[in-house]
Every structure is written in C-alpha cells, then in structure tokens.
Design an enzyme around this catalytic site. Structure first.
Site, PDB file in Angstrom:
ATOM      1  N   GLY A 172       0.827  -1.198   0.000  1.00  0.00           N
ATOM      2  CA  GLY A 172       0.000   0.000   0.000  1.00  0.00           C
ATOM      3  C   GLY A 172       0.858   1.243   0.000  1.00  0.00           C
ATOM      4  O   GLY A 172       2.087   1.178   0.112  1.00  0.00           O
ATOM      5  N   GLY A 205       0.618   9.060   2.482  1.00  0.00           N
ATOM      6  CA  GLY A 205       1.264  10.349   2.353  1.00  0.00           C
ATOM      7  C   GLY A 205       2.751  10.324   2.660  1.00  0.00           C
ATOM      8  O   GLY A 205       3.507  11.151   2.168  1.00  0.00           O
ATOM      9  N   TYR A 244       4.480  -8.045   9.799  1.00  0.00           N
ATOM     10  CA  TYR A 244       3.584  -8.241   8.669  1.00  0.00           C
ATOM     11  C   TYR A 244       2.335  -8.956   9.169  1.00  0.00           C
ATOM     12  O   TYR A 244       2.402 -10.053   9.706  1.00  0.00           O
ATOM     13  CB  TYR A 244       4.252  -9.063   7.571  1.00  0.00           C
ATOM     14  CG  TYR A 244       3.279  -9.499   6.492  1.00  0.00           C
ATOM     15  CD1 TYR A 244       2.548  -8.566   5.767  1.00  0.00           C
ATOM     16  CD2 TYR A 244       3.075 -10.855   6.223  1.00  0.00           C
ATOM     17  CE1 TYR A 244       1.650  -8.954   4.798  1.00  0.00           C
ATOM     18  CE2 TYR A 244       2.180 -11.257   5.245  1.00  0.00           C
ATOM     19  CZ  TYR A 244       1.469 -10.303   4.532  1.00  0.00           C
ATOM     20  OH  TYR A 244       0.574 -10.699   3.567  1.00  0.00           O
ATOM     21  N   VAL A 245       1.196  -8.312   9.001  1.00  0.00           N
ATOM     22  CA  VAL A 245      -0.078  -8.871   9.463  1.00  0.00           C
ATOM     23  C   VAL A 245      -0.756  -9.536   8.269  1.00  0.00           C
ATOM     24  O   VAL A 245      -1.317  -8.858   7.404  1.00  0.00           O
ATOM     25  CB  VAL A 245      -0.978  -7.785  10.074  1.00  0.00           C
ATOM     26  CG1 VAL A 245      -2.249  -8.409  10.647  1.00  0.00           C
ATOM     27  CG2 VAL A 245      -0.225  -7.005  11.152  1.00  0.00           C
ATOM     28  N   ASP A 249      -3.778  10.812  13.939  1.00  0.00           N
ATOM     29  CA  ASP A 249      -4.329  10.453  12.624  1.00  0.00           C
ATOM     30  C   ASP A 249      -5.167   9.172  12.721  1.00  0.00           C
ATOM     31  O   ASP A 249      -5.016   8.252  11.914  1.00  0.00           O
ATOM     32  CB  ASP A 249      -3.204  10.273  11.605  1.00  0.00           C
ATOM     33  CG  ASP A 249      -3.706  10.385  10.165  1.00  0.00           C
ATOM     34  OD1 ASP A 249      -4.804  10.952   9.956  1.00  0.00           O
ATOM     35  OD2 ASP A 249      -3.007   9.908   9.248  1.00  0.00           O
ATOM     36  N   PRO A 257     -10.272   5.315   9.563  1.00  0.00           N
ATOM     37  CA  PRO A 257     -10.515   3.914   9.161  1.00  0.00           C
ATOM     38  C   PRO A 257      -9.342   3.256   8.449  1.00  0.00           C
ATOM     39  O   PRO A 257      -9.080   2.068   8.664  1.00  0.00           O
ATOM     40  CB  PRO A 257     -11.732   4.036   8.239  1.00  0.00           C
ATOM     41  CG  PRO A 257     -12.446   5.253   8.723  1.00  0.00           C
ATOM     42  CD  PRO A 257     -11.371   6.201   9.152  1.00  0.00           C
ATOM     43  N   ALA A 258      -8.616   3.999   7.630  1.00  0.00           N
ATOM     44  CA  ALA A 258      -7.506   3.405   6.881  1.00  0.00           C
ATOM     45  C   ALA A 258      -6.349   2.997   7.783  1.00  0.00           C
ATOM     46  O   ALA A 258      -5.487   2.209   7.367  1.00  0.00           O
ATOM     47  CB  ALA A 258      -7.010   4.378   5.813  1.00  0.00           C
ATOM     48  N   ASN A 259      -6.303   3.516   9.006  1.00  0.00           N
ATOM     49  CA  ASN A 259      -5.212   3.193   9.936  1.00  0.00           C
ATOM     50  C   ASN A 259      -5.612   2.151  10.978  1.00  0.00           C
ATOM     51  O   ASN A 259      -4.918   1.972  11.977  1.00  0.00           O
ATOM     52  CB  ASN A 259      -4.712   4.463  10.627  1.00  0.00           C
ATOM     53  CG  ASN A 259      -3.853   5.306   9.706  1.00  0.00           C
ATOM     54  OD1 ASN A 259      -3.339   4.808   8.706  1.00  0.00           O
ATOM     55  ND2 ASN A 259      -3.701   6.584  10.025  1.00  0.00           N
TER      56      ASN A 259
END
Length: 581
Positions: free
Chosen positions: A16, A19, A93-94, A138, A141-143
């Site tokens: 992924g 920023g 790594y998940v 920050d 949802p993306a985090n």
C-alpha cells in the site's frame, strides 16, 4: 520490487501507499520470515526542510510505535534502519489483514456491537500511548487493521497502525511539520486541531468517534466533496444524524462534541463501549463473506444476447402466517417476522418461519424468492439460497446494524434503501429489500438487517455490483450496470472487463421497447432505440467516431419489462481504452 534493503530485506511486492511513502512485503533473509517495510518517499521536488522533517518523522514514528510493541492492538515495530540515506521502518507483517475503510467498502457498514468491539481495541491502544505521552493524531478507518485471530475469526484481531504524525509533546520532542501545514486527515480532525489548537488526548478521541461513525454508517460524519468543505463542517456543523448506529448513537454524540471539555475521557468511553459489546454480538459479526460465483455463459437465444431459459424450480408453499406481521414498504420493502424462531424440526430460523432460512444471511449470498400469491413485494417472501447464483432473484449487498430488534424493524428498510442506493442507480430493474431478524433471532442474526437487491419484476440471473468477477460472462443483461466495460466475443457472449485496459463497449444506460416488440425483433430495433434515448454525444463521446450499441436478453421479455441495455462503441469496430470521457 526485487531490491534488497540493507543487505537483508528482499522487497516482494507493494502492500500500500500513503502520504509518507510505501509499505512493502519483504522477506527477511536472516530470519527467513516475512516482514513489512515502510519506505519514505519524497515527491519531487523535495526541499531540504521537507526532507529533514520527513526523515525525522519516520524515526519518531518508529520510536513511538516501538514503545508500544508489546501492546496487542498496535502493529509491532521491530527496527528502523537507513538505506541509501533514507530511513526504513521494519514492522510486523499482518497476514490477511484488511483496513476498516476497505472492509466497509467491501461488505457494508458494521453492526453497532461490532463497531463497539473495534472501538474498544483502538481505544486501548490510544490510551496506552496517551499514558506514555504519545498522541496519534491520525486515527481514521484506513489506519485500523482487522485480521484473523488465533481462533480463526477473520476480523477478530484489531490493530492501530501508522504513527507517522504522532508526537510526544511532554517529552519536549520537536513537531516535525511545517508551521503552515495542517496535520491530520480532513473529516477526522478534531475542530480544535482544525483551528490551530495543540494536539491532546481529547482530539484523538474525537477522531475515534468519527471513525466509529464511518464504521456503522458507511460514511464519515462530516463527509463532503472537498477537504476544505470537510474542515469547515468539522468546525461549524453538527454531524449528520446517524441512522444505523442504534445503541452506539449516544457514544458517537458524546465523542463528537465540539468542545473537547465535554467529551468523555478514555475511561468513560471504555465504559460506554463496553456496555454495548456482548459475547453473542462479537461472535456473530465476524463471519467471512462468500466468494464470487463461478463464471457463466449466455446461450441459445437469437437475440443479442439471451439465456436459453430459466431453470425450473419447485415453488415452496408459503408458511403459515399466524402470529406474523408482514409489512411491505413503498420503494424498498421490508418484512417483519414476530414470534417463534424454530421450525417444527427445531432448526433455528433467525428471520422467522415465513422466510424460512435456517442460517443467517452472509454478504454475497444469492437468494431465490417465492412470493405467496405470486405478486412480488406484496407479502413475506419465502427465501432459499442459490449457491451457484445462476437464477437468483437477488443478492445480499450489505448489512445495517441496530441496537435492538425494535430499532431494526423501525429503521431497517430506510437504512437498506440508503445502503443500496448507488447500486440500484446503476442497474435497470431492481429494488431494495430489507430482511429484518425477529425478536428472538436478533442475536443469531448478528444484530443486523440484511440488505438485498431483488429484481423488481423477475430474477437477476447472477451476481450484481461488486460481487461480479472481472472476466466473467454475463448470464443475462439484468446484471449489466452503467459504466460497465464489455469484452464482446459474439452477439451472445459479453464479458465484464476492467475499464483500465482495452474493451469493446461501455454501458451508458437503459431504454425500454414497446410491449408489442418480440425478443427476436429487439435485435434489429434496440440499436436505434438506444441511439434515440442514449446517444453517444450525451455521454461525452464524439458522434463522428462512436455509435450506439445495445444488448437484450430473454429475462426482460419473460418479466414483461422489455428493458434494453444501451452502450457506446467505436464505429470502426476497434477497441476502446483510455478514451472514456
């Protein structure tokens, strides 16, 4: 891909981007295991001040996350190293993880109890950081990652990630951002932060409230068309009233208070969320979705194209409706089954005897619907699963949660209308339908209503929307939708393909032929009808280069609707790619 970082980590593929840079899956040659590597990327041109700030920020991220490395809800940071003058962060790594933003986009909003479970885990991680003086800044949802836990529950493990803009003000740590920069994500930034105030734990909790609102409603509380509009809404407007939040609504209202002094602290928030979570809800809302259906082909009809005919299926006699209340709502429709939850054989029926399903509906389930008396949307349908999704009347497109069965009955239909509005706008002839659990089956159904799209006048003959697989053949025009790109292999074989590559036709709309037009006649009349109703010029295509095309199939004639799919194609028969307006 293929680079070796610091003589040890082989980059396999990119996971992924954000920023701050890219995250890679890498193979640790020394320990023979997989790790995630975060690479700092500079967008050219990068001045010395920006470069220094980003390098320092990456080091701070590693330090802050490493301080929480033993926390069960924080992605573990193993190391920070430098390669060719830039820092790289080596992280856990998940495997099989999905972020909350993607999960909601894929499966629809979560049930309130599931949101509360996720919120408790994130809150635990935030509180641990706050005790160390680390502010995340920050939360969004993306985090938030959801991954399988040790029991195999697909979203049982909740992890907070990306401490890239976190700070530790009490330690006298410099803030590695430009004075003119607004740090955070518009729409999730606390109002005091949006107006230049200092970061505080209360600001992180406001962002958590925005995140939970997104998880249960499917969109952010201050979602607008631009970042400036979102920031303005955060500061000056109240959040949109939630419609799916149920028992979570008071928590959201408290966390989204404009005044940070009026927001609950971490301990109070934990108590509020903990009151919503139940063991049953935790177990019921972590099911895996069903996969896309196998590929199907059109066959047999002289029209372009059409199925050879729907397979016959026996009609299930309607169940006894004594003690049940059936209510059809205009526009969408919903059924409300009250009373017993088990058949005479003792099978649990979470939606009641009238519907008759022996298990909870899952995302992507295709169903056959038998309507007592034959009139669609006029009574309680008897639903059975269509595992192959070959002759389906409809499909589950998502779920909406509720705090109680009464709330589900009162809000389910309207919430499903909203949830399915986009897909219904892109299909020719479907309606929304809410399948609401009974009072006794509410917990078994995951405390949520299943939102279906059903053919308005007949079957849809396959999976619609996001459940379709690129490259698969359409079984009927009923599942073609606006902006679909088609690979046309013959006048009876069209495949769904990516619009990023070459394709033959683009679906732009629908039209309807007269009642007296036969299916055979549609082949010669539909192109002209589409040229009148959906000409290429109306959709931004040069009419000297493009022409109208059309597709028709037997399903629309069996239902009596005579719908035709209108497309745009090149006049010279060439493929289209990269030229869509």
């Amino acid at each position: 891909m293929g680079r070796v970082i610091a003589g040890r980590y082989l980059l396999l593929h990119r996971l992924g981007s954000g920023g701050m840079g890219h995250v890679w899956l890498a193979h640790d040659r020394r320990l023979a295991c997989e790790v995630a590597l975060k690479e700092v990327v500079f967008r050219e041109p990068a001045g010395a001040e920006e470069r220094e700030a980003r390098v320092a920020r990456a080091r701070a991220e590693a330090r802050h996350a490493a301080g929480l490395r033993d926390h069960p809800h924080v992605v573990t940071v193993h190391d920070v190293l430098e390669h060719e003058g830039l820092p790289w962060i080596v992280m856990e790594y998940v495997a099989d993880a999905v972020d909350l933003r993607e999960l909601v986009a894929r499966q629809g909003p979560l049930a309130p109890a599931e949101c509360a479970r996720v919120g408790l885990a994130v809150l635990d991680a935030l509180a641990a950081g706050h005790r160390r003086g680390v502010l995340h800044r920050d939360v969004k949802p993306a985090n938030i990652l959801l991954a399988p836990d040790r029991t195999g529950a697909p979203y049982g493990r909740v992890l907070l990630t990306d401490y890239g803009i976190s700070v530790q003000p009490a330690a006298g740590e410099p803030r590695y951002t430009l004075a003119s920069a607004l740090v955070g994500t518009a729409g999730y930034l606390a109002p005091e932060r949006a107006t230049g105030g200092a970061p505080t734990p209360a600001a992180d909790l406001f962002s958590l409230g925005c995140t939970l609102y997104f998880a249960v409603e499917g969109r952010g509380p201050f979602e607008r068309e631009s970042q400036l509009a979102q920031l303005t809404a955060v500061v000056t407007e109240e959040p949109r009233p939630p419609v799916r939040a149920g028992a979570l609504e008071p928590v959201l209202r408290a966390l989204l208070a404009k005044d940070p002094g009026r927001r609950p602290d971490a301990a109070a928030t934990e108590a509020l969320l903990g009151g919503i979570v139940t063991a049953q809800a935790d177990g019921a809302n972590t099911r895996t979705r069903t996969g896309p259906s196998p590929e199907r082909r059109w066959s047999g009809s002289p029209a372009r194209p059409g199925p050879s005919g729907r397979h016959r299926r026996s009609r299930v006699p309607p169940a006894v409706l004594a003690g049940l209340l059936a209510l059809a709502l205009a526009g969408g429709g919903a059924w409300y089954a009250l009373g017993r939850q088990a058949s005479s054989e003792g099978t649990v029926l979470p939606y009641g005897e009238a519907v008759g399903l022996g298990r909870t509906l899952r995302d992507g389930d295709c169903v056959l619907a038998d309507w007592p008396g034959g009139a669609r949307f006029s009574s309680v349908p008897r639903l059975t699963l269509d595992p192959g999704c070959r002759v389906a009347d409809g499909q589950v497109m998502g779920f909406v949660g509720a705090g109680s069965a009464a709330a589900a009955r009162g809000q389910g239909a309207a919430a499903c209308e909203e949830l399915t509005s986009e897909i219904r706008g892109r299909l020719a002839d479907v309606r929304s339908y809410a399948v609401v659990p009974t009072e006794d089956g509410f917990a078994d159904a995951g405390r949520r209503t299943a939102c279906l799209v059903l053919g308005a006048h007949g079957p849809v003959y396959g999976p619609p929307g996001r459940h379709r697989r690129p490259g698969s053949a359409f079984a009927d025009t009923a599942t073609m939708q606006k902006r679909d790109c088609l690979d046309t292999r013959s006048n009876r074989d069209a495949r769904l393909v990516s619009c990023a590559g070459p394709y033959d036709e683009l679906v732009v709309g629908f039209t309807r032929l007269g009642a007296g037009v036969t299916l055979a006649e549609a082949r010669t009349e539909s192109d002209a009808a589409c040229a009148r109703e959906a000409p290429p010029g109306d959709h931004g295509f040069d009419p000297s280069v493009y022409e109208s095309g059309s597709w028709s199939s037997g399903g629309a004639w069996k239902s009596g609707t005579h719908y035709v799919v209108c497309t745009v194609r090149r006049q010279n028969g060439g493929t289209m790619e990269g030229d869509t307006p």
